[in-house]
Design an enzyme around this catalytic site. Sequence first.
Site, PDB file in Angstrom:
ATOM      1  N   ASP A  34      33.505   9.613   5.452  1.00 45.79           N
ATOM      2  CA  ASP A  34      34.539   8.724   6.008  1.00 45.79           C
ATOM      3  C   ASP A  34      35.755   9.574   6.367  1.00 45.79           C
ATOM      4  O   ASP A  34      36.367  10.186   5.506  1.00 45.79           O
ATOM      5  CB  ASP A  34      34.907   7.669   4.946  1.00 45.79           C
ATOM      6  CG  ASP A  34      35.906   6.652   5.452  1.00 45.79           C
ATOM      7  OD1 ASP A  34      36.441   6.825   6.566  1.00 45.79           O
ATOM      8  OD2 ASP A  34      36.153   5.662   4.725  1.00 45.79           O
ATOM      9  N   HIS A  90      33.160   5.664   7.860  1.00 45.85           N
ATOM     10  CA  HIS A  90      33.915   4.552   7.275  1.00 45.85           C
ATOM     11  C   HIS A  90      33.050   3.296   7.134  1.00 45.85           C
ATOM     12  O   HIS A  90      33.195   2.534   6.179  1.00 45.85           O
ATOM     13  CB  HIS A  90      35.127   4.269   8.166  1.00 45.85           C
ATOM     14  CG  HIS A  90      36.077   3.271   7.606  1.00 45.85           C
ATOM     15  ND1 HIS A  90      36.693   3.441   6.383  1.00 45.85           N
ATOM     16  CD2 HIS A  90      36.528   2.081   8.085  1.00 45.85           C
ATOM     17  CE1 HIS A  90      37.487   2.393   6.148  1.00 45.85           C
ATOM     18  NE2 HIS A  90      37.399   1.555   7.157  1.00 45.85           N
ATOM     19  N   SER A  92      38.472  -1.044   3.061  1.00 40.72           N
ATOM     20  CA  SER A  92      39.366  -0.701   4.146  1.00 40.72           C
ATOM     21  C   SER A  92      40.680  -1.489   4.040  1.00 40.72           C
ATOM     22  O   SER A  92      41.289  -1.502   2.960  1.00 40.72           O
ATOM     23  CB  SER A  92      38.652  -0.967   5.471  1.00 40.72           C
ATOM     24  OG  SER A  92      39.336  -0.388   6.536  1.00 40.72           O
TER      25      SER A  92
END
Lengths: 196, 384
Positions: free
Chosen positions: B322, B355, B157
């Site tokens: 995601d 995610h 991320s």
Amino acid sequence: MRADLEIIREWIQPNSRLLDLGCGEGELLEYLIKEKQVKGYGIEINPDNITSCIEKGVNVIEKDIDKGLVSIRNGSFDTVVMSHALQTMHRPDLIVEEMLRIGKECIVTFPNFAHWRVRSYLSVRGKMPVSKFLSYTWYNTPNIHFFTFKDFEELCVERNIHILDRTVVDHEHRHRWWIHLWPNMLGEIAIYRITR
Amino acid sequence: MPTEIPHDSVGLVSPQTLRFDTPLTLACGRTLDHYELVIETYGTLNADASNAVLICHALSGHHHVAGYHSMDDRKPGWWDSAVGPGKAIDTNHFFVVALNNLGGCHGSTGPNSQNPATGKPYGPDFPIVTVIDWVHSQARLADKLGIYQWAAVVGGSLGGMQALQWSMTYPDRIRHCIVIAAAPKLSTQNIAFNEVARQAISKDPQFHNGHYYEHNQVPKTGLMLARMVGHITYLSEDGMREKFGRELRSGKINFDFHPQFQIESYLQYQGEQFSTAFDANTYLLMTKALDYFDPAADFDNNLTLALSQAQCQFFIASFTTDWRFSPERSREIVDALIDAGKDVCYTEIEAAHGHDAFLIPIPRYMEVFSAYMKRVRTGGGHTS
């Protein structure tokens, strides 16, 4: 190394940019990176094959080729290879067009469905041929388009694709002098080098 | 609480604080004359300092990546599943460095630290830090630890964005760049979600324009809402349905506004937990760092050109469900790397967790990640 790959690797120029569509465990790329210093990438969808490529130190990109190669720029590779995978694509003609868009030259190998053994299997038994090389039954085969050398060459004429080289071999990828007497009958696997 | 330390854990660990006295000029133009970074390290640095791996954290992460601080800890560090002896980032071979970024709220200099100029907490006066600022501060950290070149810089991320930035800012100081569930820049939708979070915090009456420390208050409701909306974007629709469905807590509809569906109480619990453990000003800063990240901006929005600066090899991974940083966003990075002629491997992991999947030890994810880290270790791969 699989024998068709041995033939293909001879056609690859040192230090060139190579894209191997359906690169499997990455053996062609591994050899060419080491021996010919190519900048190579493989595209693969099978998870185990992807891990094998990573272990070999080969650049591998997980991608479904059937979903297109639009993100790759025109002419950005010297050679695009597709070995024993064209018959598994939804639209082989569109894939060949895409390969020719991306690559200055393309190498394609595929099994010949007009080989005499295949012809006799179908005509005598009346069933879809199953052999050591085409080892699947009709309902579970990944090989969804069967075609012959003649079919492929007709496609090339139709689409103005120029054939630079053609090698026809038996199922062990050996050259046999007699294959060339009647390739579409006697050859099991074709290796074509094509360009626009 | 572990009754005994698992054999594949780094065990009991303790953070350390490093002080930096060389002024650091930030992207915003301001300078931090002195700052501190809290770090944890696992494994042993080898003689030629060639086995060091830097782990960059995401929005709410910190330096405590693996192991336990005490036998009373309820849970190990946030990426314990990937870091430890025999794990993907194998501490038998690698010297792992993790830090709390500048602007963080877990001990590194940030909004809740004392501003030497005023003797009060910085609060909203703490400069806005960016991904590139973090990378510069991490390079100073490497200098202090005697590491010139990282074997790998790894992040998921926002952490992946730092890894990507490393490859461009310090090309000769990184051999492998590992970018998981990230994006080359935020989408408009991503920025929109961040703005909702920021508004929730800054409109909380207890926020006091960021000076809540002096009022001995915390904008708890705002932080909680920010986390709730963020959390929704971390999960996939399928994952949420599978986990909570439309389950009712008491088995029937009550015709009132108390939480009745399981998902409502789950989000409230998550928000509540977060709001007591995280600093609101840091949350604002982190979301800004995300919004501003756009390495292609200085290259005429050409990511290929931006990444042409890199010299390292890349491993990029994404997760099918995601939608915060979808596989398409990772593919943008991959396409640019291929275009730039860089060595890159890319995998798209089938996962239902959205995610959040990057933190979960999904077998295939750990398998390819381990295979790649082995390549980092053995120097495999063929850089030309």
